[in-house]
Design an enzyme around this catalytic site. Sequence first.
Site, PDB file in Angstrom:
ATOM      1  N   HIS A 488      -6.793  36.145 -53.797  1.00 11.69           N
ATOM      2  CA  HIS A 488      -6.462  35.373 -54.992  1.00 11.69           C
ATOM      3  C   HIS A 488      -6.761  33.883 -54.753  1.00 11.69           C
ATOM      4  O   HIS A 488      -7.042  33.451 -53.605  1.00 11.69           O
ATOM      5  CB  HIS A 488      -4.987  35.546 -55.385  1.00 11.69           C
ATOM      6  CG  HIS A 488      -4.007  35.209 -54.306  1.00 11.69           C
ATOM      7  ND1 HIS A 488      -3.737  33.919 -53.891  1.00 11.69           N
ATOM      8  CD2 HIS A 488      -3.209  36.012 -53.541  1.00 11.69           C
ATOM      9  CE1 HIS A 488      -2.818  33.930 -52.951  1.00 11.69           C
ATOM     10  NE2 HIS A 488      -2.475  35.203 -52.706  1.00 11.69           N
ATOM     11  N   CYS A 511      -1.769  37.829 -47.746  1.00 13.79           N
ATOM     12  CA  CYS A 511      -2.854  37.796 -48.722  1.00 13.79           C
ATOM     13  C   CYS A 511      -4.021  36.976 -48.190  1.00 13.79           C
ATOM     14  O   CYS A 511      -3.935  36.333 -47.152  1.00 13.79           O
ATOM     15  CB  CYS A 511      -2.357  37.192 -50.038  1.00 13.79           C
ATOM     16  SG  CYS A 511      -1.236  38.263 -50.948  1.00 13.79           S
TER      17      CYS A 511
END
Length: 536
Positions: A488, A511
């Site tokens: 992201h 992440c």
Amino acid sequence: MNENNEMHSAGSFADGETTAVFAPLDLSAVATPAAHAHAKSAHRHVRKHAIWPWIVLAVVALLGAFAGGSIWFFQSHVLPGVTLWGTPVTGRSYNQLVSQIDDAVANTTVTASYEGKTAKISLKDLGLSVDSETIASQVMDAKRNDPWWQRYISFWKTNDITTEPANPQAAIADTLNEKLSIEEVKPVDASLQLNAEGTGFDVVAGKQGQGVNPTPVAQAAVKAVQSLDSSKTQTVAVTLSTTQPAVTDDIATQAKATIDKLVDKPVAVTIGDHQIATVDAPALAASMRLDANENAKLTANETRNGYVVFDADKLQQYFDNSVKTSLSSTRVDQEVIVNNNGDVIDTLKEGHDGVTISDDSSFGQDAVAALAKGSGSVSVTGTVDPMQTKSTKRHVVVDLSDNKVYAYENDKLIRTMSMSAGQGNDRKTGECTGGDLCTPTGDFTIWLKYQSQDMSGNLTLSDGSQESWDVKGVGFVNYFSHSGCAIHRIASQSAINDAQVAELGNTSHGCVGIGWDQAEWFYGWAVMGTSVHVQV
């Protein structure tokens, strides 16, 4: 004296009649020596014994001719011992059976009475028909698979055809009410309705009515037909009651099950080895009706699958107006995106075959025959220019040792992005050294995407400490692991570009963060299902 001799020689009698006088018979002329007589006697004895084999042979020949004639006769006539509804029908031809059943149906009536008024009611008055041809075929087929002696000799071995000529529950009361001057509130049949998406069917419930219940009258009429004797009639007293629709909710539900199978595995329309269309849900809706009387006589253009009846003319019309008009003789190739597994994950351009139909005159009849069987395909004549598919493979490699995200198309690198991985991953080797806050390695696919998402969590680490986060508006989120890891836009209050990400180090909880100047492009490029390989 001479006169008397002359009269005697002339053979004259007192009554005046005369007769010829023959010379005395010379027996010596026919005398046979004893030996010769014995020989002739022996010859006659031999001839007497020689005739018996011929007599036996003649009897066998007659029996063979009779048996052969019987077998030949019964090839086209009902076999011995076969009965229809308990009535012997041995020796009848197919046409005789059809005529006998039709006559029984046409000539049978039941007297219905209501409050002193009576009316003659036939099966036709009750909306019922009888498929005499199908029943006759069942009678003709009876015992055909038995051993030959049971077929042609064992006439005492019976086989009774008991197929109900019509379903009394499917009777309608319109004519019955009219003839007995009864006001009726008609029931409404249950039905099937194409759903809003055009992909299946829903049951529309029927409604009860008020009037004469036609079922007892229909039962009496059916029983009279089964006697094959139209002189056997009876009177049935009818009463007013709640009346059920001929097509009940249960029948409609069973019909839906039949249709659902044809929707799930549709009949294919082909030219040679190429499928050009299917008989889909809208085609079924346009060509079918529900019929509660499973043994009703159908028209030449209809076939049946349970309670569903298909009309060949209507299906042909639908094919002409809706299917053929959607086909094009010019081929258009398809363009798709696939992942490393070869799965199609996105279609960039729809394509179709180039199809030219030259003869489809038998499509309707062939299609309803396949629908009646519940499966199959239908061939039409023509040519096909097959569609080609252009595939573009997309996959992503996340390298934890050089801190880069690589985007590949058809195994060619098209973009390189800097990244920030989990805090537990060593920045130089990529190895998970921090325990709980590492980016996992392995092969994944992007399975969930959000253009923007608030991310928050609370994690108890293996050393007992707590790790909490609450970040608003994280942009362009692409989840690849089901443990919650995503690629992201790096979570920051202000924009951080690709070059700045390279200087950050590993800051996430597992992440993969990429620059604000890269994230939107990546989100649009890495469609759902894109392969992601994470390595050290």
